[in-house]
Design a protein around this motif. Structure first.
Motif, PDB file in Angstrom:
ATOM      1  N   PRO A  70       0.871  -1.241   0.062  1.00  0.00           N
ATOM      2  CA  PRO A  70       0.202   0.015  -0.176  1.00  0.00           C
ATOM      3  C   PRO A  70       0.801   1.192  -0.014  1.00  0.00           C
ATOM      4  O   PRO A  70       1.999   1.234   0.408  1.00  0.00           O
ATOM      5  CB  PRO A  70      -0.869  -0.176   1.406  1.00  0.00           C
ATOM      6  CG  PRO A  70       0.152  -0.979   2.202  1.00  0.00           C
ATOM      7  CD  PRO A  70       0.954  -1.927   1.356  1.00  0.00           C
ATOM      8  N   MET A  71       0.250   2.170  -0.556  1.00  0.00           N
ATOM      9  CA  MET A  71       1.061   3.217  -0.668  1.00  0.00           C
ATOM     10  C   MET A  71       1.765   3.936   0.770  1.00  0.00           C
ATOM     11  O   MET A  71       2.662   4.908   0.710  1.00  0.00           O
ATOM     12  CB  MET A  71       0.515   4.789  -1.288  1.00  0.00           C
ATOM     13  CG  MET A  71       0.007   4.542  -2.652  1.00  0.00           C
ATOM     14  SD  MET A  71       1.634   4.147  -3.602  1.00  0.00           S
ATOM     15  CE  MET A  71       2.730   5.653  -3.346  1.00  0.00           C
ATOM     16  N   GLU A  72       0.868   3.978   1.820  1.00  0.00           N
ATOM     17  CA  GLU A  72       0.989   4.224   3.164  1.00  0.00           C
ATOM     18  C   GLU A  72       1.807   3.290   3.889  1.00  0.00           C
ATOM     19  O   GLU A  72       1.494   2.343   3.944  1.00  0.00           O
ATOM     20  CB  GLU A  72      -0.121   4.744   3.915  1.00  0.00           C
ATOM     21  CG  GLU A  72       0.525   5.212   5.498  1.00  0.00           C
ATOM     22  CD  GLU A  72      -0.723   5.178   6.420  1.00  0.00           C
ATOM     23  OE1 GLU A  72      -2.000   4.759   6.106  1.00  0.00           O
ATOM     24  OE2 GLU A  72      -0.560   5.550   7.429  1.00  0.00           O
ATOM     25  N   PRO A  73       3.297   3.417   3.790  1.00  0.00           N
ATOM     26  CA  PRO A  73       4.105   2.244   4.491  1.00  0.00           C
ATOM     27  C   PRO A  73       3.608   1.998   5.942  1.00  0.00           C
ATOM     28  O   PRO A  73       2.945   2.841   6.409  1.00  0.00           O
ATOM     29  CB  PRO A  73       5.626   2.841   4.654  1.00  0.00           C
ATOM     30  CG  PRO A  73       5.401   3.865   3.541  1.00  0.00           C
ATOM     31  CD  PRO A  73       4.072   4.647   3.804  1.00  0.00           C
ATOM     32  N   ILE A  74       3.982   0.684   6.299  1.00  0.00           N
ATOM     33  CA  ILE A  74       3.328   0.514   7.526  1.00  0.00           C
ATOM     34  C   ILE A  74       3.891   1.235   8.597  1.00  0.00           C
ATOM     35  O   ILE A  74       5.123   1.811   8.758  1.00  0.00           O
ATOM     36  CB  ILE A  74       3.863  -1.117   8.013  1.00  0.00           C
ATOM     37  CG1 ILE A  74       3.059  -2.173   7.182  1.00  0.00           C
ATOM     38  CG2 ILE A  74       3.929  -1.768   9.427  1.00  0.00           C
ATOM     39  CD1 ILE A  74       1.636  -2.139   7.349  1.00  0.00           C
TER      40      ILE A  74
END
Lengths: 717, 151
Positions: A343-347
């Motif tokens: 996903p674009m937002e890293p963990i």
């Protein structure tokens, strides 16, 4: 301690405060919703968990599913607002806290996934709104001493028809709070009178997201917060032996180096210091038993299991006999790779642990599991763990896992300040929990007229459900996710035999990935249907059409997609057209794709036409949006993606090696919705499920050869 | 000590020379609208304007910015093209998860300021450095076209 105990005592405290019961007046961000929620679990109608109206007139809708792009905040707000009779411009929305009232039954926990949200809340959220409106009307009627039937509601107020008097919901909140919640079902609006449902509404999260003011988990900022980044053992199951942090501690801005069993976290004044510190560490891992695992190990194990014992998962008629007696036998083996979510937002996860409480700010698809994990790590009771769910910058199943929350709490409990942990993209890809690799073997028999008489199918791969929700593994050992698109098809198949050889992937943890069994199964089944059609020398759309039998909705989407895509019209050299028909997540889709193959071997998807029957539609343009985006997500994987392992380590490091479809590679997409009065089906994952089969069939049409291995641009068997 | 001109104001920051502008914006100046996606200039989530040009803040050391003006998604309020772009985004509900959108919007504004009527190929060329995992590309392209038609 069960949540109920706390909540009920809290409720008593709140009752005295005034305000509509379902809407006690407590400052923003507190647990006021929990109060009524738990009590209302006892009755069939539990509006209180979802609606809160304060005497100041503020109307808050608490939404049980988390927003990760699928538009569910808007859709669920529409369901409540339709019956509550308020405008979408009159409400504020809140993410549900961890609480039993928000459990999605189909998933067994409070979770957003499996395209279940609209299906699960279609009735319950409308009822929540209707019950609230009923109470508000009664409160007004009591005040005016008139018959409630002589009152109407409109845009957040009650009007007494004969006299024209009005009261706003806020003015009625205290009195409505004192009324008993109806114990018998309240009437819901006739769909023909819907003002919101079925009519395109702008996304409620749009303005904040285009202004850059929407807060994602990664954007959280707390007083005195510090920034951490993590390196976990890159080989699954390995542990930390030793870390030399002397160089790291000399880097300006580095504050601490923390360790847990299998990972190291460097904490700094900002992410950059933490990152530089992490790079300066000398870490020695005990890599454990998985240090020799390679991609070949994974595939070899799967292919070997095509022979030998398996669990019978489904039978209908005598498929093997039918195939033995068939005029033509068709056989194929399909292989699908491990995939990352990326996903674009890293963990990321922000945690503040004190002696009294633990606060967690994170975007999660499983808030209750995340909270419970934090309680276990800290030893705090669950009601002292406060999880603040945030906008999710892409879920795709990644945030149905909560191991990163557990990890963050394990680090954060070692420090006094709030700690924000952000994984690098490299860490995100190396330590993802991956969509499993699968191998499927299919044998079909066609009679002399080219009709399918029997289908035999073996699936080999992991049972994700056995880890994620062990109680949901079927008694015979089958993961019923694997039955999606394989047993439940849009076709009348006279005889079928399906068995399953479970092989857990060595060296990785496998997990849900957008489209789950649907994505896996549609590729296999729809590729094979195409192979059967080719063998029968029947046009692929016509072949499918003949098989749709008692699935008129399948036939309707197939016909519509074929018509809109000008199926059968001439295409330029090098361009192929493929079709996929599916029934997954309770929705029917037909997808026609045009793919162009260049002399150089590059593959470009030119056009996709999708016809959809997902039953009643809540927010039509968001259905279109999900199909568009789902297809793109599926095409990225189908064309390019494969997570590979060497010496137990994932080889794909970032978007330069884990290729994602870009704007210049994206097809024109047309989505056509069928007007339907059936109950809603799920939609968020359907486009993804369609992508690989439609593309593979189009490529086969262009070249005359089959593409049985994903990714499609990779080596074919 | 560096002085950065961000969104029309001067900011003094005490950061390492190699620290990318992205982390100065997010973690030091408290401007989280600019997103971290990859850290290697591959995804465009961190796109900001430096001297009006779209740049990848994750790969630009803050010490190399000098006195050139930096504009982030938070600094667009007065900008006419930006107003049209965000309006066009909202008109057709471009966003899904929204995480990449500040970067997409900054890239689109930079494109439109240099070329108010881009062709589809020019849009693709300017925007293909920006990844969207939700797959909103078709709508982004349509929104950019709509701005071109509106101005």
């Amino acid at each position: 301690m069960p949540v109920g105990t706390i909540a009920i005592s809290r409720r008593r405290a709140l009752l005295g405060a005034g305000g509509l019961l379902m809407a006690a007046m407590v400052p923003q961000g507190s647990l006021r919703a929990t109060t009524r929620i738990v009590e209302d679990q006892t009755g069939p109608f539990a509006p209180n968990a979802f609606v809160r109206i304060a005497p100041d007139g503020s109307i808050t809708l608490i939404l049980p599913n988390v927003e990760m792009g699928q538009g569910i905040y808007t859709g669920e707000a529409m369901l409540i607002a339709e019956e509550l009779d308020v405008g979408l411009d009159q409400i504020q929305i809140e993410a549900a806290p961890p609480d039993d009232a928000y459990i999605t039954k189909a998933l067994g926990t409070e979770a957003t996934g499996g395209s279940t949200s609209t299906i699960a809340t279609w009735t319950s959220l409308r009822e929540a709104g209707a019950v609230a409106r009923t109470l508000l009307v009664r409160a007004a009627a009591n005040r005016w001493m008139v018959d409630p039937a002589s009152c109407q509601t409109e845009a957040g107020m009650v009007r007494h028809g004969p006299t024209g008097r009005t009261l706003t919901y806020g003015e009625l909140a205290v009195e409505a709070a004192a009324l008993p919640v109806p114990t018998s079902p309240v009437a819901l609006r006739d769909p023909s009178t819907f003002r919101l449902i079925g009519h395109a509404q702008h996304r409620l999260d749009g303005p904040a997201k285009v202004a850059g003011t929407a807060t994602f988990g990664i954007d959280i900022r707390q007083p005195d917060m510090k920034f951490g980044t993590v390196a976990a053992c890159p080989v699954m199951g390995g542990v930390l032996l030793h870390v030399d942090d002397s160089a790291a501690r000399k880097i300006p801005g580095v504050r601490e180096v923390l360790t847990i069993g299998n990972a190291v976290c460097v904490v700094g004044d900002h992410f950059w210091a933490a990152r530089k510190g992490l790079e300066a560490l000398e870490i020695t891992w005990d890599e454990g038993v998985n240090s020799t695992v390679s991609t070949e190990t994974v595939y070899r194990g799967l292919h070997e299991a095509l022979q030998g014992p398996a669990i019978v998962a489904h039978t209908k008629g005598d498929a093997k006999g039918a195939i033995a007696g068939a005029a033509t036998r068709v056989e194929a083996v399909y292989q699908q790779p491990l995939l990352a979510h990326a996903p674009m937002e890293p963990i990321n996860c922000t945690v503040h642990v004190t002696a009294e409480r633990c606060d967690i700010w994170v975007g999660t698809q499983v808030p209750m599991r995340a909270r419970d994990a934090a309680a276990e790590v800290t030893g705090l009771p669950k009601d002292k763990v406060f999880l603040h769910n945030q906008y999710i910058g892409g879920g795709f199943g990644r945030r149905l896992e909560h191991e990163y929350v557990t990890q963050a709490v394990q680090f954060a409990r070692q420090v006094a300040y709030p700690l924000k942990i952000v994984w690098s993209r490299e860490e995100d890809l190396a330590l993802d929990r991956y969509r499993p690799a699968y191998v499927d073997h299919l044998v079909g028999g066609l009679d002399a007229h080219g009709k399918l008489v029997g289908l035999s199918h073996r699936i080999v791969g992991p049972a994700v459900v056995a880890r994620w929700a062990p109680e949901a593994l079927l008694p015979n050992g089958v993961d019923d996710d694997l039955l999606a698109a394989t047993v439940e098809t849009p076709y009348a198949i006279p005889a079928m035999f399906l068995d399953y050889a479970r092989r857990e992937a060595p060296g990785v943890v496998t997990a849900w990935w957008r489209g789950v069994g649907g994505t896996r199964g549609v590729f296999v089944i729809e590729s094979f249907i195409d192979e059967l059609a080719a063998s029968a020398k029947v046009d692929p759309v016509e072949f499918r059409r003949r098989m749709t039998g008692d699935h008129p909705r399948a036939r309707a989407v197939l016909d519509l997609a074929a018509e809109k895509a000008e199926w059968g019209s001439k295409l330029p050299e090098g361009v192929g057209r493929g079709v996929a028909l599916q029934y997954v997540f309770g929705s029917y889709l037909a997808t026609v794709m045009e793919v162009e193959l260049s002399q150089m071997g590059t593959v470009r998807v030119r056009r996709a036409v999708v016809a959809v029957d997902c039953g009643r539609v809540v927010n039509p343009d968001q259905v279109v949006s999900q199909i568009e985006g789902g297809l793109i997500f599926g095409l990225s994987a189908a064309l390019f993606n494969e997570v590979t392992l060497e010496k137990g380590r994932v080889q794909e490091k970032n978007f330069n090696t884990y290729r994602v479809l870009r704007m210049n590679e994206s097809p024109a997409i047309e989505v056509h919705l069928i007007d339907s009065t059936e109950d809603p089906g799920g939609i968020g994952e359907t486009g993804t499920a369609a992508a690989a089969a439609a593309a593979a069939n189009a490529m086969a049409a262009a070249t005359g050869r089959r593409y049985r291995r994903l990714p499609l641009t990779g080596v074919q068997a | 000590m560096l002085t950065l001109q961000v969104n029309g104001a001067a900011h003094q920051v005490d950061v390492p020379d190699d620290m990318p502008l992205l982390w100065v914006l997010r973690d030091v100046l408290g401007l989280p609208g600019t997103k971290f996606g990859c850290g290697i200039g591959e995804c465009g989530a961190c796109t900001v304007h430096v001297d009006g040009k779209a740049v990848r803040a994750c790969s630009l050391p803050a010490s190399l910015v000098g006195d050139r003006p930096v504009t982030t998604i938070e600094g667009l309020a007065e900008d006419e093209v930006a107003t049209e772009v965000t309006k066009a985004w909202l008109d057709i509900d471009v966003v899904q998860c929204g995480y990449c959108q500040p970067g997409q919007i900054m890239a689109a504004i930079a494109l439109l300021k240099s070329n108010l009527h881009p062709s589809d190929d020019e849009i693709d060329q300017a925007m293909s450095g920006n990844i969207c995992r939700c797959g909103t590309y078709r709508r982004i392209r349509a929104a950019i076209r709509n701005v071109a038609g509106a101005v």
